[in-house]
Scaffold this motif. Structure first.
Motif, PDB file in Angstrom:
ATOM      1  N   GLY A   1      36.271  30.967  39.651  1.00 22.50           N
ATOM      2  CA  GLY A   1      35.519  30.209  40.528  1.00 22.50           C
ATOM      3  C   GLY A   1      35.933  28.692  40.357  1.00 22.50           C
ATOM      4  O   GLY A   1      35.501  27.679  40.831  1.00 22.50           O
ATOM      5  N   LYS A   2      36.766  28.455  39.087  1.00 23.94           N
ATOM      6  CA  LYS A   2      37.163  27.328  38.733  1.00 23.94           C
ATOM      7  C   LYS A   2      38.532  26.867  38.789  1.00 23.94           C
ATOM      8  O   LYS A   2      39.361  28.010  38.365  1.00 23.94           O
ATOM      9  N   ALA A   3      39.106  25.731  38.935  1.00 22.38           N
ATOM     10  CA  ALA A   3      40.372  25.237  39.070  1.00 22.38           C
ATOM     11  C   ALA A   3      41.059  24.987  37.526  1.00 22.38           C
ATOM     12  O   ALA A   3      40.574  24.170  37.247  1.00 22.38           O
ATOM     13  N   ILE A   4      41.800  25.882  37.169  1.00 16.73           N
ATOM     14  CA  ILE A   4      42.519  25.708  35.772  1.00 16.73           C
ATOM     15  C   ILE A   4      43.830  25.349  35.999  1.00 16.73           C
ATOM     16  O   ILE A   4      44.616  26.119  36.606  1.00 16.73           O
ATOM     17  N   ARG A   5      44.276  24.467  34.959  1.00 14.95           N
ATOM     18  CA  ARG A   5      45.642  24.201  35.113  1.00 14.95           C
ATOM     19  C   ARG A   5      46.254  24.919  33.894  1.00 14.95           C
ATOM     20  O   ARG A   5      45.647  24.670  32.480  1.00 14.95           O
ATOM     21  N   GLY A   6      47.302  25.845  34.002  1.00  8.04           N
ATOM     22  CA  GLY A   6      47.652  26.623  32.819  1.00  8.04           C
ATOM     23  C   GLY A   6      48.614  25.730  32.013  1.00  8.04           C
ATOM     24  O   GLY A   6      49.184  24.859  32.188  1.00  8.04           O
ATOM     25  N   VAL A   7      48.857  26.185  30.806  1.00 10.02           N
ATOM     26  CA  VAL A   7      49.728  25.609  29.840  1.00 10.02           C
ATOM     27  C   VAL A   7      51.112  26.319  29.976  1.00 10.02           C
ATOM     28  O   VAL A   7      51.136  27.759  29.713  1.00 10.02           O
ATOM     29  N   MET A   8      52.090  25.592  30.015  1.00  8.09           N
ATOM     30  CA  MET A   8      53.628  26.208  29.948  1.00  8.09           C
ATOM     31  C   MET A   8      54.041  26.914  28.695  1.00  8.09           C
ATOM     32  O   MET A   8      53.528  26.198  27.873  1.00  8.09           O
ATOM     33  N   LYS A   9      54.573  28.190  28.699  1.00  6.82           N
ATOM     34  CA  LYS A   9      54.950  28.907  27.720  1.00  6.82           C
ATOM     35  C   LYS A   9      56.488  29.009  27.395  1.00  6.82           C
ATOM     36  O   LYS A   9      57.067  29.205  28.678  1.00  6.82           O
ATOM     37  N   CYS A  10      56.999  28.928  26.341  1.00  5.06           N
ATOM     38  CA  CYS A  10      58.440  28.861  26.384  1.00  5.06           C
ATOM     39  C   CYS A  10      58.811  30.097  25.930  1.00  5.06           C
ATOM     40  O   CYS A  10      58.309  30.793  24.642  1.00  5.06           O
ATOM     41  N   HIS A  11      59.511  30.899  26.623  1.00  9.18           N
ATOM     42  CA  HIS A  11      59.987  32.290  26.284  1.00  9.18           C
ATOM     43  C   HIS A  11      61.537  32.235  26.160  1.00  9.18           C
ATOM     44  O   HIS A  11      62.330  31.930  27.004  1.00  9.18           O
TER      45      HIS A  11
ATOM     46  N   PRO B   1      59.820  27.710  39.582  1.00  7.59           N
ATOM     47  CA  PRO B   1      58.698  28.044  40.427  1.00  7.59           C
ATOM     48  C   PRO B   1      58.570  26.833  41.728  1.00  7.59           C
ATOM     49  O   PRO B   1      58.875  26.049  41.132  1.00  7.59           O
ATOM     50  N   ASN B   2      57.971  27.482  42.621  1.00  4.92           N
ATOM     51  CA  ASN B   2      57.807  26.375  43.688  1.00  4.92           C
ATOM     52  C   ASN B   2      56.678  25.625  43.574  1.00  4.92           C
ATOM     53  O   ASN B   2      55.777  25.906  42.663  1.00  4.92           O
ATOM     54  N   TYR B   3      56.829  24.261  44.009  1.00  4.11           N
ATOM     55  CA  TYR B   3      55.661  23.390  43.661  1.00  4.11           C
ATOM     56  C   TYR B   3      54.620  23.386  44.833  1.00  4.11           C
ATOM     57  O   TYR B   3      53.839  22.566  44.886  1.00  4.11           O
ATOM     58  N   VAL B   4      54.671  24.391  45.791  1.00  4.93           N
ATOM     59  CA  VAL B   4      53.475  24.637  46.452  1.00  4.93           C
ATOM     60  C   VAL B   4      53.087  26.032  46.525  1.00  4.93           C
ATOM     61  O   VAL B   4      53.765  27.032  46.313  1.00  4.93           O
TER      62      VAL B   4
ATOM     63  N   MET C   1      60.337  23.833  24.080  1.00  2.00           N
ATOM     64  CA  MET C   1      59.445  23.018  25.124  1.00  2.00           C
ATOM     65  C   MET C   1      58.360  22.572  24.361  1.00  2.00           C
ATOM     66  O   MET C   1      57.699  23.353  23.893  1.00  2.00           O
ATOM     67  N   ASN C   2      57.659  21.449  25.002  1.00  2.00           N
ATOM     68  CA  ASN C   2      56.419  20.963  24.559  1.00  2.00           C
ATOM     69  C   ASN C   2      55.437  21.963  24.907  1.00  2.00           C
ATOM     70  O   ASN C   2      55.111  22.384  26.177  1.00  2.00           O
ATOM     71  N   SER C   3      54.317  22.527  24.197  1.00  3.33           N
ATOM     72  CA  SER C   3      53.330  23.496  24.391  1.00  3.33           C
ATOM     73  C   SER C   3      52.157  22.729  25.115  1.00  3.33           C
ATOM     74  O   SER C   3      51.224  23.336  25.553  1.00  3.33           O
ATOM     75  N   ASN C   4      52.410  21.208  25.272  1.00  2.00           N
ATOM     76  CA  ASN C   4      51.176  20.774  26.104  1.00  2.00           C
ATOM     77  C   ASN C   4      51.563  20.461  27.368  1.00  2.00           C
ATOM     78  O   ASN C   4      50.731  19.812  28.112  1.00  2.00           O
ATOM     79  N   ILE C   5      52.614  20.945  28.015  1.00  2.00           N
ATOM     80  CA  ILE C   5      52.850  20.696  29.455  1.00  2.00           C
ATOM     81  C   ILE C   5      52.043  21.410  30.256  1.00  2.00           C
ATOM     82  O   ILE C   5      52.151  22.802  29.981  1.00  2.00           O
ATOM     83  N   LEU C   6      51.409  21.112  31.246  1.00  2.00           N
ATOM     84  CA  LEU C   6      50.692  21.966  32.240  1.00  2.00           C
ATOM     85  C   LEU C   6      51.491  22.424  33.290  1.00  2.00           C
ATOM     86  O   LEU C   6      52.482  21.589  33.627  1.00  2.00           O
ATOM     87  N   THR C   7      51.053  23.547  33.903  1.00  2.00           N
ATOM     88  CA  THR C   7      51.712  23.971  35.395  1.00  2.00           C
ATOM     89  C   THR C   7      51.390  23.023  36.292  1.00  2.00           C
ATOM     90  O   THR C   7      50.488  22.124  36.193  1.00  2.00           O
ATOM     91  N   ALA C   8      52.414  22.928  37.327  1.00  2.00           N
ATOM     92  CA  ALA C   8      52.203  22.050  38.675  1.00  2.00           C
ATOM     93  C   ALA C   8      51.241  22.377  39.348  1.00  2.00           C
ATOM     94  O   ALA C   8      50.369  21.800  40.116  1.00  2.00           O
ATOM     95  N   ILE C   9      50.634  23.900  39.318  1.00  2.00           N
ATOM     96  CA  ILE C   9      49.752  24.325  40.277  1.00  2.00           C
ATOM     97  C   ILE C   9      48.681  24.944  39.524  1.00  2.00           C
ATOM     98  O   ILE C   9      48.702  25.428  38.452  1.00  2.00           O
ATOM     99  N   SER C  10      47.408  24.437  40.150  1.00  2.00           N
ATOM    100  CA  SER C  10      46.028  25.167  39.483  1.00  2.00           C
ATOM    101  C   SER C  10      45.995  26.494  39.838  1.00  2.00           C
ATOM    102  O   SER C  10      46.343  26.961  40.808  1.00  2.00           O
ATOM    103  N   HIS C  11      45.205  27.172  38.909  1.00  2.00           N
ATOM    104  CA  HIS C  11      45.096  28.595  39.261  1.00  2.00           C
ATOM    105  C   HIS C  11      43.263  28.747  39.237  1.00  2.00           C
ATOM    106  O   HIS C  11      42.505  27.969  38.409  1.00  2.00           O
ATOM    107  N   ILE C  12      42.599  29.566  40.165  1.00  2.00           N
ATOM    108  CA  ILE C  12      41.557  29.774  40.134  1.00  2.00           C
ATOM    109  C   ILE C  12      40.765  31.090  39.174  1.00  2.00           C
ATOM    110  O   ILE C  12      41.282  32.097  39.720  1.00  2.00           O
ATOM    111  N   ILE C  13      40.106  30.642  38.368  1.00  2.00           N
ATOM    112  CA  ILE C  13      39.818  31.553  37.415  1.00  2.00           C
ATOM    113  C   ILE C  13      38.188  31.495  37.468  1.00  2.00           C
ATOM    114  O   ILE C  13      37.521  30.434  37.049  1.00  2.00           O
TER     115      ILE C  13
END
Length: 214
Positions: free
Chosen positions: A15-25, A58-61, A1-13
């Motif tokens: 106080g800031k909205a951060i897009r996570g990076v998908m990890k291949c397991h 994972p859900n997109y909502v 999997m491309n390591s540059n693919i970002l998650t569809a949902i942001s996470h608050i870290i």
């Protein structure tokens, strides 16, 4: 999997909205599918090898704080002990609180069974500071023995002799039907639960003409 693919949902870290990076397991599990040579047989045999499991998408909502609060209300109304995702879905209290809707209709994000299981698990942990293993069961038994009448208890007995432990858990009303039952049997074919054997008593209740399990 491309390591540059970002998650569809942001996470608050922080106080800031951060897009996570998908990890291949990597997954070491696999399955074998056997197809009949005779094409008139429309069946296959699927054999799961080496720790069978699934990989739900994972859900997109994202689950909102409001929906988490609502679902925790559903758990509280049902009661955390004995609660499962299915029992909460079918509970009369759920219908009442959500005004006839199911959790999934209330919020699409509540289609995620994994998140609902996590919330039920956390609710049980709050009710059992001693944990959900054998020590937690013992503490809950002592609490119910002091606070509840016999007919309201779920854990009816806890016996510890040497290195052997026996725990009797049943619904008091269902067990009372055994006095009027035509027959009963004990099913001990369940898998071990964290090192313990599980036995289930099943009776035939003539009043409703069906088997009932306590």
């Amino acid at each position: 999997m491309n390591s540059n693919i970002l998650t569809a949902i942001s996470h608050i870290i922080d106080g800031k909205a951060i897009r996570g990076v998908m990890k291949c397991h990597p997954c070491n599990s696999y399955q074998l599918i056997y197809v009949p040579i005779d094409e008139s047989i429309h069946k296959v045999v699927i054999v799961h090898k080496k720790f069978p499991h699934n990989h739900p998408l994972p859900n997109y909502v994202k689950l909102s704080h409001e929906s988490k609060n609502i679902y925790n209300q559903l758990i509280k109304a049902h009661g955390p002990w004995g609660a499962t995702v299915q029992s909460i879905e079918n509970a009369p209290t759920t219908t009442l609180i959500l005004e006839g809707e199911t959790p999934a209709l209330y919020d699409m994000a509540l289609m995620d069974t994994h998140q609902k299981k996590d919330m039920i698990w956390n609710a049980k942990l709050k009710e059992s500071p001693s944990g959900l293993d054998i020590d937690g069961v013992h503490q809950q038994f002592l609490k119910e023995s002091q606070e509840l009448p016999v007919m309201k208890r779920y854990i009816q007995a806890y016996h510890h002799v040497g290195d052997q432990i026996m725990i009797l858990i049943f619904d008091s009303f269902l067990l009372s039907l055994i006095h009027d039952s035509v027959s009963f049997e004990v099913d001990h074919t369940f898998k071990h639960v964290r090192g313990y054997n599980e036995w289930e008593i099943i009776i035939f209740c003539d009043a409703v003409r069906r088997d009932k399990s306590s």
